[in-house]
Design a protein around this motif. Structure first.
Motif, PDB file in Angstrom:
ATOM      1  N   UNK A  10       0.825  -1.188   0.000  1.00 44.99           N
ATOM      2  CA  UNK A  10       0.000   0.000   0.000  1.00 44.99           C
ATOM      3  C   UNK A  10       0.861   1.240   0.000  1.00 44.99           C
ATOM      4  N   UNK A  11       0.253   2.410  -0.203  1.00 45.65           N
ATOM      5  CA  UNK A  11       1.043   3.647  -0.187  1.00 45.65           C
ATOM      6  C   UNK A  11       1.794   3.848   1.121  1.00 45.65           C
ATOM      7  N   UNK A  12       1.139   3.526   2.247  1.00 45.32           N
ATOM      8  CA  UNK A  12       1.755   3.673   3.563  1.00 45.32           C
ATOM      9  C   UNK A  12       1.453   2.451   4.417  1.00 45.32           C
ATOM     10  N   UNK A  13       2.425   2.067   5.239  1.00 40.93           N
ATOM     11  CA  UNK A  13       2.245   1.022   6.239  1.00 40.93           C
ATOM     12  C   UNK A  13       2.903   1.496   7.532  1.00 40.93           C
ATOM     13  N   UNK A  66       9.793  -8.148   0.212  1.00 36.70           N
ATOM     14  CA  UNK A  66       9.893  -8.110  -1.245  1.00 36.70           C
ATOM     15  C   UNK A  66      10.319  -6.737  -1.753  1.00 36.70           C
ATOM     16  N   UNK A  67       9.922  -5.693  -1.051  1.00 32.99           N
ATOM     17  CA  UNK A  67      10.258  -4.314  -1.427  1.00 32.99           C
ATOM     18  C   UNK A  67      10.304  -3.508  -0.135  1.00 32.99           C
ATOM     19  N   UNK A  68      11.492  -3.119   0.351  1.00 36.95           N
ATOM     20  CA  UNK A  68      11.600  -2.563   1.708  1.00 36.95           C
ATOM     21  C   UNK A  68      10.927  -1.219   1.912  1.00 36.95           C
ATOM     22  N   UNK A  69      10.742  -0.435   0.850  1.00 37.46           N
ATOM     23  CA  UNK A  69      10.101   0.864   1.004  1.00 37.46           C
ATOM     24  C   UNK A  69      11.013   1.902   1.623  1.00 37.46           C
ATOM     25  N   UNK A  70      10.431   3.058   1.923  1.00 32.50           N
ATOM     26  CA  UNK A  70      11.157   4.195   2.481  1.00 32.50           C
ATOM     27  C   UNK A  70      10.488   4.639   3.763  1.00 32.50           C
ATOM     28  N   UNK A  71      11.289   4.919   4.785  1.00 31.45           N
ATOM     29  CA  UNK A  71      10.734   5.361   6.067  1.00 31.45           C
ATOM     30  C   UNK A  71      10.422   6.857   6.010  1.00 31.45           C
ATOM     31  N   UNK A  72       9.202   7.213   6.424  1.00 32.58           N
ATOM     32  CA  UNK A  72       8.755   8.598   6.443  1.00 32.58           C
ATOM     33  C   UNK A  72       8.395   9.014   7.866  1.00 32.58           C
ATOM     34  N   UNK A  73       8.561  10.311   8.144  1.00 31.85           N
ATOM     35  CA  UNK A  73       8.157  10.842   9.450  1.00 31.85           C
ATOM     36  C   UNK A  73       7.103  11.912   9.242  1.00 31.85           C
ATOM     37  N   UNK A  94       6.175   6.005   9.165  1.00 27.42           N
ATOM     38  CA  UNK A  94       5.510   5.117   8.234  1.00 27.42           C
ATOM     39  C   UNK A  94       6.538   4.513   7.274  1.00 27.42           C
ATOM     40  N   UNK A  95       6.129   3.436   6.603  1.00 24.65           N
ATOM     41  CA  UNK A  95       6.872   2.880   5.481  1.00 24.65           C
ATOM     42  C   UNK A  95       6.089   3.191   4.217  1.00 24.65           C
ATOM     43  N   UNK A  96       6.746   3.837   3.247  1.00 27.73           N
ATOM     44  CA  UNK A  96       6.096   4.193   1.990  1.00 27.73           C
ATOM     45  C   UNK A  96       6.542   3.249   0.881  1.00 27.73           C
ATOM     46  N   UNK A  97       5.596   2.840   0.037  1.00 25.54           N
ATOM     47  CA  UNK A  97       5.865   1.997  -1.144  1.00 25.54           C
ATOM     48  C   UNK A  97       6.584   0.705  -0.775  1.00 25.54           C
ATOM     49  N   UNK A  98       6.179   0.083   0.298  1.00 29.05           N
ATOM     50  CA  UNK A  98       6.762  -1.197   0.708  1.00 29.05           C
ATOM     51  C   UNK A  98       5.827  -2.340   0.323  1.00 29.05           C
TER      52      UNK A  98
END
Length: 246
Positions: A10-13, A66-73, A94-98
């Motif tokens: 999802x967009x955010x996790x 499978x796709x680690x994503x990017x950490x957002x604050x 959050x994790x974005x694009x994971x």
């Protein structure tokens, strides 16, 4: 035994194993308590029903990155609903694009019921927080007669197409797997993530042990190796002149 696999994208996790006051962090991969909470919600198990939660909490859990994503604050503000007074500023991660593949191992009958519940959930699933809906249906399928690592090693790579292109020169990718430690696993990590109760007034979690491994997964975006082209004849631009002079 059987294994139920889930695609969590999802967009955010946000998968928090701990929260201190106004700081809400996220782990780098889905937690067992978060995924079991999702399954319990799909079955319609109420938060205070600890007995109904026990069979789900006893399932063996693992997750593949499978796709680690990017950490957002993010910073959030709120106001008291009655007094209108400003609440303290909260900091949330959050994790974005994971993209993850989570799996639970247990008895076939229980997993078949959970699979059916995910297809028609009583309460909608979310990726750690209610503000994080999944981009796709989360259920992938039930793998009968397999253990956790076998199922995670056979599920196709679920990463986004744009992410897989970065590895198009590799026919096989090695993906990290975090799973609950068995009796033969050594040097496990410890995480307070074993759900005991989701009751709002007394949420409780105990410790569980986690080990990290890797599985080899075929890359569907790997570049196709073309057959060797026939050799191009050598061209000498002065050959015609040499023939005339002869």
């Amino acid at each position: 035994m059987s294994v139920l696999t889930l695609r969590l994208a999802g967009p955010l996790q946000a998968w928090g194993a701990s929260a201190r006051f106004v700081r809400r962090t996220t782990e780098s991969a889905p937690t067992k308590s978060g995924v079991i909470g999702m399954l319990a919600a799909a079955k319609g198990i109420e938060r205070g029903d600890d007995e109904a939660l026990k069979p789900l909490a006893a399932l063996r859990f693992g997750v593949r990155i499978d796709q680690p994503g990017t950490r957002l604050r993010d910073f959030q503000t709120a106001h008291h609903g009655i007094t209108g007074k400003s609440m303290p500023l909260s900091e949330r991660f959050y994790l974005a694009d994971a993209v993850f593949v989570a799996a639970v191992e247990g008895e076939p009958e229980l997993l078949a019921g959970l699979h059916a519940a995910l297809r028609a959930p009583v309460y909608p699933p979310f990726l750690g927080r209610r503000s994080c809906p999944p981009a796709h249906p989360v259920e992938l399928g039930v793998h009968d007669g397999q253990d956790l690592l076998q199922a995670l090693g056979q599920e196709p790579w679920q990463a986004s197409t744009w992410y897989r292109r970065q590895y198009r020169q590799e026919t096989v990718v090695m993906l990290p797997v975090l799973h609950e430690a068995g009796k033969d696993d050594t040097d496990p990590d410890v995480l307070r993530d074993q759900p005991l109760s989701f009751a709002a007034e007394h949420r409780r979690h105990s410790l569980r042990t986690v080990v990290r491994k890797e599985v080899a997964i075929p890359n569907p975006s790997a570049a196709i190796r073309r057959h060797t082209a026939p050799a191009v004849p050598r061209h000498d631009p002065f050959a015609a002149l040499e023939e005339e002079s002869a």
